[in-house]
Design a protein around this motif. Sequence first.
Motif, mmCIF file in Angstrom:
data_model
loop_
_atom_site.group_PDB
_atom_site.id
_atom_site.type_symbol
_atom_site.label_atom_id
_atom_site.label_comp_id
_atom_site.label_asym_id
_atom_site.label_seq_id
_atom_site.Cartn_x
_atom_site.Cartn_y
_atom_site.Cartn_z
ATOM 1 N N ALA A 172 -33.977 32.634 45.173
ATOM 2 C CA ALA A 172 -33.236 32.393 46.012
ATOM 3 C C ALA A 172 -31.752 32.160 45.629
ATOM 4 O O ALA A 172 -30.825 32.450 45.905
ATOM 5 N N GLU A 173 -31.716 31.102 44.509
ATOM 6 C CA GLU A 173 -30.708 30.650 43.992
ATOM 7 C C GLU A 173 -29.758 31.768 43.307
ATOM 8 O O GLU A 173 -28.518 31.886 43.414
ATOM 9 N N ALA A 176 -28.306 33.821 46.171
ATOM 10 C CA ALA A 176 -27.132 33.077 46.602
ATOM 11 C C ALA A 176 -25.901 33.264 45.515
ATOM 12 O O ALA A 176 -24.664 33.536 46.089
ATOM 13 N N ALA A 177 -26.362 33.321 44.335
ATOM 14 C CA ALA A 177 -25.170 33.341 43.310
ATOM 15 C C ALA A 177 -24.354 34.606 43.245
ATOM 16 O O ALA A 177 -23.235 34.775 42.709
ATOM 17 N N GLU A 181 -20.897 35.545 50.739
ATOM 18 C CA GLU A 181 -21.687 34.532 51.764
ATOM 19 C C GLU A 181 -21.816 35.297 53.235
ATOM 20 O O GLU A 181 -20.949 35.853 53.648
ATOM 21 N N ARG A 183 -24.127 34.651 56.785
ATOM 22 C CA ARG A 183 -25.324 33.910 57.525
ATOM 23 C C ARG A 183 -26.010 34.985 58.373
ATOM 24 O O ARG A 183 -25.303 35.554 59.103
ATOM 25 N N TYR A 200 -34.723 28.205 55.823
ATOM 26 C CA TYR A 200 -33.336 28.642 55.590
ATOM 27 C C TYR A 200 -32.688 28.192 54.292
ATOM 28 O O TYR A 200 -32.716 27.049 53.934
ATOM 29 N N TYR A 201 -32.049 29.135 53.710
ATOM 30 C CA TYR A 201 -31.329 28.863 52.426
ATOM 31 C C TYR A 201 -30.260 29.760 52.335
ATOM 32 O O TYR A 201 -30.411 30.905 52.193
ATOM 33 N N ASN A 202 -29.121 28.898 52.128
ATOM 34 C CA ASN A 202 -27.927 29.622 52.131
ATOM 35 C C ASN A 202 -27.654 31.012 52.927
ATOM 36 O O ASN A 202 -27.183 32.143 52.505
ATOM 37 N N GLY A 203 -28.176 30.991 54.180
ATOM 38 C CA GLY A 203 -27.788 32.258 55.057
ATOM 39 C C GLY A 203 -29.083 33.039 55.174
ATOM 40 O O GLY A 203 -29.091 34.071 56.055
#
Lengths: 267, 267, 267, 267
Positions: A172-173, A176-177, A181, A183, A200-203
């Motif tokens: 997930a990290e 996200a990176a 961005e 949602r 929920y994680y970062n959208g």
Amino acid sequence: MSEVIRVAVIGAAGRMGREVVKLVLQDPELELAAAVNRSGVGTDAGTLVGLPECGVLLTDDIEMAFAETKPQVMVDFTVPQYAFAHTEIAIRHGVRPVMGVTGFTPEQIEQLDKQCQDKGIGGLIAPNFSIGAILMMRFAAQAAKHMPNVEIIEYHGDQKLDAPSGTAIKTAELIAANREELRQGNPNEEETIEGSRGGYYNGFRIHSVRLPGVFAQQEVVFGDFGQSLKIRHDSYERAGYMPGVKIGVQKVMEYTGLIYGFDHFID
Amino acid sequence: MSEVIRVAVIGAAGRMGREVVKLVLQDPELELAAAVNRSGVGTDAGTLVGLPECGVLLTDDIEMAFAETKPQVMVDFTVPQYAFAHTEIAIRHGVRPVMGVTGFTPEQIEQLDKQCQDKGIGGLIAPNFSIGAILMMRFAAQAAKHMPNVEIIEYHGDQKLDAPSGTAIKTAELIAANREELRQGNPNEEETIEGSRGGYYNGFRIHSVRLPGVFAQQEVVFGDFGQSLKIRHDSYERAGYMPGVKIGVQKVMEYTGLIYGFDHFID
Amino acid sequence: MSEVIRVAVIGAAGRMGREVVKLVLQDPELELAAAVNRSGVGTDAGTLVGLPECGVLLTDDIEMAFAETKPQVMVDFTVPQYAFAHTEIAIRHGVRPVMGVTGFTPEQIEQLDKQCQDKGIGGLIAPNFSIGAILMMRFAAQAAKHMPNVEIIEYHGDQKLDAPSGTAIKTAELIAANREELRQGNPNEEETIEGSRGGYYNGFRIHSVRLPGVFAQQEVVFGDFGQSLKIRHDSYERAGYMPGVKIGVQKVMEYTGLIYGFDHFID
Amino acid sequence: MSEVIRVAVIGAAGRMGREVVKLVLQDPELELAAAVNRSGVGTDAGTLVGLPECGVLLTDDIEMAFAETKPQVMVDFTVPQYAFAHTEIAIRHGVRPVMGVTGFTPEQIEQLDKQCQDKGIGGLIAPNFSIGAILMMRFAAQAAKHMPNVEIIEYHGDQKLDAPSGTAIKTAELIAANREELRQGNPNEEETIEGSRGGYYNGFRIHSVRLPGVFAQQEVVFGDFGQSLKIRHDSYERAGYMPGVKIGVQKVMEYTGLIYGFDHFID
């Protein structure tokens, strides 16, 4: 052509340690120099893992084992609390550490790197030796650049305590990176059963399935107009990490300094 | 911020052409300049695709359409036999070609590239506009370096004539180019039902499933000691290619010369 | 051999209604008697769905349509608020109702059954006409008797408002009714990201994935010592319900009274 | 409530035999009466399987073992050539046979059934003890009635000699017995790589994938207008058969005569 590498296994009677002992005993390019474990001292390492006797007996004295058998590489899948001390001992003896343990601080890593440099040997700390898992995470990160709508579904045994799994969080990290961005989903979405939409994680969302019989599986699903892309990794047993451990043992012979993360060897 | 791009659609009443017309009419960043088709002359392009009338009527005269409406980009999903001629006409009129057609010879591509260069415009020929399919093929090629044991299973509708699919063959070529030479499986393997082990390609196997209801799916499965890695792409409908077509239309405005293969835009 | 069945389609211009019109116009065993819709009166039903003109024009008067064209069967995929009234009108005219609408109360169903009995005709109310979905639910219920550890993962488009889906909830009810009582998982389990373990239902979990491009998919996964069993249904488009609708239209000719649930026809 | 059942394991040092020994030693409802094996005589059965010593030593004399320890049930996963003789010996001693061996002839089964009847005990011969595999086959047979378009994809380890697997062939037979006659696919279909369409069986296709790391997996995929239904079973290890073996051991206590096929216990 390549010479046999002499390996010491620390925590040899642990679940991962036994797999490493098996690997070393069965692979003609590796040789078991020493098998260290707190309990079971004196047991033959071959017998321990259901193979013929090999003449290497379990010992609980890591310093003496290094001094007497002079291994080239140490493989250690023990626990965070001892891992740093083990690594320092190994380096002091000129034994290259291959550590399958998490929990090193950045300062410790820096310190151990310096010690490796000073001693002129290589070292490796890798939280994950699974080639397939590393590829899955890498592909997920790449795909997220182009298909930003994604969810993660991971499967583990039903007695696992934490959810999501470490691999899912790491994935997930990375996603996200790498993605814009976003949602995801309908802003007016409603759960008639709480939690059904997952964590929920970062959208985006992570779903943790827990069922008996499963060892470790993960599916990263990307959706776009008219198509889906899925990247799925299934780990069936601990033995699945051994090809990665062998690569680690071989690579650590070829460089100087400490490398963090097995993915550096997967180009 | 970005200006609207004026697009001509060739083969507008074809199955892919209609999707392109829909895309252009519904996307505020695109504008339909002309819709060319052999039949249906005079029909409103909006009506054709189940949208409100748009005022652009089908014409069968590509030269006149270009001369009168001066599109910036042409999108053409017609057939190989006309594709080269269409591309030359477009370039002559300064219209950037975006070609979803296969069958260009290397000489033709070189020639069209020169024409694009001379005219100072971009052009694109792409057999596959599916972002997900391109990522699947790329990941399969990367994984084959590290997990050389692999099989391909592809699924298409039950009326498809050829097996394996073009995408499966392209994927197989990429895998073969990236992995060590390897003849997989047991050398003494026997088929009690002929063909059950699938089609043999360069040491590994391809399986073609044909079932009603399926549009296009492919799974590339890698196996190693204790683990599997799967990369799966599902295409549900033609509309799934449209995000890729839009990227093509936008990109072709930004460079000079002819590019072959959509994957150049997926970094 | 079998005679052609004359069908009236209510809500003919709706998303499901259009599929039904297409089915009826293209199937030689069915004939379009009437096409009823609030808007679009006078449009040819063939034109409406992208087929050649068929001579049946949309009307908004359901009573007159029945009186004039005397259909044998009515297919209605409109909305709960009108469904009961439509069904009563149909029965009064001797037209067998095939209702793809939810929301009937038990009292209404009993009442309509009586009306069908009195009139000597058959009727069908079915929330789900997908043969595959019905089989999936049936198999899930059967498997739950023998493999009680289970989780449901369902996938729908990213704009869907409610989670879990109706099919997932229906499946969960069937599972709960068929398996021994069981609170799965580790009692000390902890979510580091809230919701990651999914929605809790009667001892097991439901996970709702929402991604663009997906129409409707569901996977029911059972886990036991050393094995997993998965039952997965993928719905790619509305047209997938039409084989079920046709079976409904044919079956309703063969019995008297109202049947609730399409699964009665799947033995 | 239920009394402990005393079990003799034949072929106790074999790959399946060891799993049975583990099961019996670890399950409080079962007790190890005897462990018979050609080699390893005198070894403690617990030690053999990596558990604490249990006091039962391996013996190679099946008659004496039965006479001395009077087991209630015998579990035998040896080989076809000895299975019939073992079964006769067991019945003669009043020990209920639970046979995980194939290759009995119909005449032998009839004969053994009579012997069981005469002795007033139950017996079981089951080629497959996997509950999940049995459910998969049953569901495949049921689905084939309603969705006749189907293909089978089975996965096994890369050293397996025969393709397709026995389970795949058994599944194919069940499908063929339950669906309408149907020659699937396009009659003009062409393989550009021979074998890519898989093995032909009764109008449909079977695909055998062979990859390292896989134990035994099978997917039965049904396709229809707009939808797919998949039934997938994954076997991860031999231990996955043990819940079925335990059911067999328990059931065989409850009836008289010989039952063929474990599916009789899965209602």
